[in-house]
Scaffold this active site. Structure first.
Site, PDB file in Angstrom:
ATOM      1  N   ASP A   8       0.839  -1.221   0.094  1.00  0.00           N
ATOM      2  CA  ASP A   8       0.147  -0.004   0.078  1.00  0.00           C
ATOM      3  C   ASP A   8       1.006   1.440  -0.054  1.00  0.00           C
ATOM      4  OD1 ASP A   8      -1.042  -2.399   1.261  1.00  0.00           O
ATOM      5  OD2 ASP A   8      -2.861  -1.120   1.730  1.00  0.00           O
ATOM      6  N   GLU A  39      -4.118   2.084  -2.968  1.00  0.00           N
ATOM      7  CA  GLU A  39      -5.230   2.642  -2.470  1.00  0.00           C
ATOM      8  C   GLU A  39      -5.180   3.597  -1.503  1.00  0.00           C
ATOM      9  OE1 GLU A  39      -8.065   0.727  -0.216  1.00  0.00           O
ATOM     10  OE2 GLU A  39      -6.750   0.231   1.479  1.00  0.00           O
ATOM     11  N   ASN A  40      -3.909   4.025  -0.824  1.00  0.00           N
ATOM     12  CA  ASN A  40      -3.919   5.164   0.138  1.00  0.00           C
ATOM     13  C   ASN A  40      -3.041   6.364  -0.395  1.00  0.00           C
ATOM     14  OD1 ASN A  40      -3.780   2.227   2.310  1.00  0.00           O
ATOM     15  ND2 ASN A  40      -5.352   3.754   2.236  1.00  0.00           N
ATOM     16  N   HIS A  68     -10.910   1.113   0.024  1.00  0.00           N
ATOM     17  CA  HIS A  68     -10.927   2.604  -0.216  1.00  0.00           C
ATOM     18  C   HIS A  68     -10.843   2.990  -1.750  1.00  0.00           C
ATOM     19  CE1 HIS A  68     -10.494   3.726   4.131  1.00  0.00           C
ATOM     20  NE2 HIS A  68      -9.411   2.790   4.162  1.00  0.00           N
ATOM     21  N   HIS A 179      -3.431  -4.332   2.854  1.00  0.00           N
ATOM     22  CA  HIS A 179      -4.430  -3.502   3.939  1.00  0.00           C
ATOM     23  C   HIS A 179      -3.766  -3.170   5.264  1.00  0.00           C
ATOM     24  CE1 HIS A 179      -8.270  -2.148   5.566  1.00  0.00           C
ATOM     25  NE2 HIS A 179      -8.242  -3.181   6.275  1.00  0.00           N
ATOM     26  N   HIS A 181      -0.738  -2.628   6.335  1.00  0.00           N
ATOM     27  CA  HIS A 181       0.400  -1.809   6.418  1.00  0.00           C
ATOM     28  C   HIS A 181       1.565  -2.192   7.290  1.00  0.00           C
ATOM     29  CE1 HIS A 181      -2.029   2.034   5.217  1.00  0.00           C
ATOM     30  NE2 HIS A 181      -2.465   0.890   4.510  1.00  0.00           N
TER      31      HIS A 181
END
Length: 271
Positions: A8, A39-40, A68, A179, A181
């Protein structure tokens, strides 16, 4: 095939790490294919079209999303115009984009990339991830239509990610979790030939609370009361991920290594 998966991307620091390191790593590590979970990448919440372009221009062949996926509203339209972005298979039947696609790699080779959301401890109930993945893998057998396949398992529970790894063993080249991290120390090749890691970690500043500046998360844990919005930490980021070598004939993994480049978790590069 030499494949790199990066976890991520977290905010500005994560984007900077990608643009700084990935072009060099593609050359130095002789990479054939790169998948990045983005996604982040936009403020720690979702991915904008502009930031997707930055990651793709830096050398990512494919971007995956997660729960997200559509926090940045422009992604609702952008994903239909950019086939190199994959959202989760089981996100919503009404969601734009697709959850799996076959991509071209050097030498005429084909790579399947798919992503699925887990169900355990997630904030909303998603469709069954196992049946979603099973359907895709049945349509794209390794050694036939594709030379390699990668499944990004975006979920909270380590047990669910491990179960997906064993479920796909021998049918996918790589199953890697995202997801949480936090990188896990269990990179391995499963008995059937699938490279596996429970979580690749994040591409972000590890002097943080899972990529967020520490003050507000600490306040909420200690007092139970919010005072400000979370904001991504901005010191030098570490690229965290998984490096895998696959056999073009069978699609199975022959080598797997955890990757830590730059920032606080620097380690040696793969040979």
């Amino acid at each position: 095939m030499r494949i790199l998966f990066l976890g991520d991307v977290m905010g500005r620091a994560g984007r900077a790490a990608i643009t700084t390191h990935l072009p060099r790593l593609r050359d130095e590590w002789r990479l054939d294919f790169v998948v990045v979970n983005g996604e982040n990448a936009t403020g720690g919440m979702g991915l904008s079209g502009a930031h997707a372009k930055i990651l793709l221009d830096a050398g990512a062949d494919v971007l995956t999303l997660g729960d997200h996926a559509f926090d940045q509203k422009d992604m609702m339209a952008f994903i239909d115009s950019e086939p190199r972005i994959i959202r989760p298979l089981n996100f919503s039947k009404a969601a734009p984009g697709v959850g799996a696609r076959v991509f071209n790699a050097p030498g005429g080779r084909k790579v399947l990339v798919a992503q699925v959301l887990g169900q355990v401890f997630m904030k909303r109930p998603f469709d069954d991830p196992f049946s979603a993945v099973d359907s895709v893998l049945r349509q794209h057998p390794m050694g036939g239509m594709v030379q390699a396949s990668l499944i990004d398992v975006h979920c909270e529970a380590t047990s669910e990610k491990m179960a997906m790894g064993h479920f796909c063993d021998g049918r996918a080249s790589i199953v890697v979790g995202t997801h949480t991290h936090v990188p896990t120390a269990d990179a391995m090749v499963l008995p059937g030939g699938t490279a596996y890691q429970t979580d690749a970690g994040m591409c972000g500043d590890y002097n943080s609370v899972i990529g967020m500046e520490k003050t507000e998360p600490l306040r909420r844990f200690i007092t139970g009361m919010p005072k400000a919005r979370f904001s991504p930490a901005t010191e030098e980021a570490t690229l965290s991920g998984l490096f895998v070598v696959t056999d073009d004939r069978t699609g199975k993994a022959t080598r797997v290594e955890m990757i830590r480049t730059g920032g606080r978790l620097q380690q040696a590069a793969p040979a």
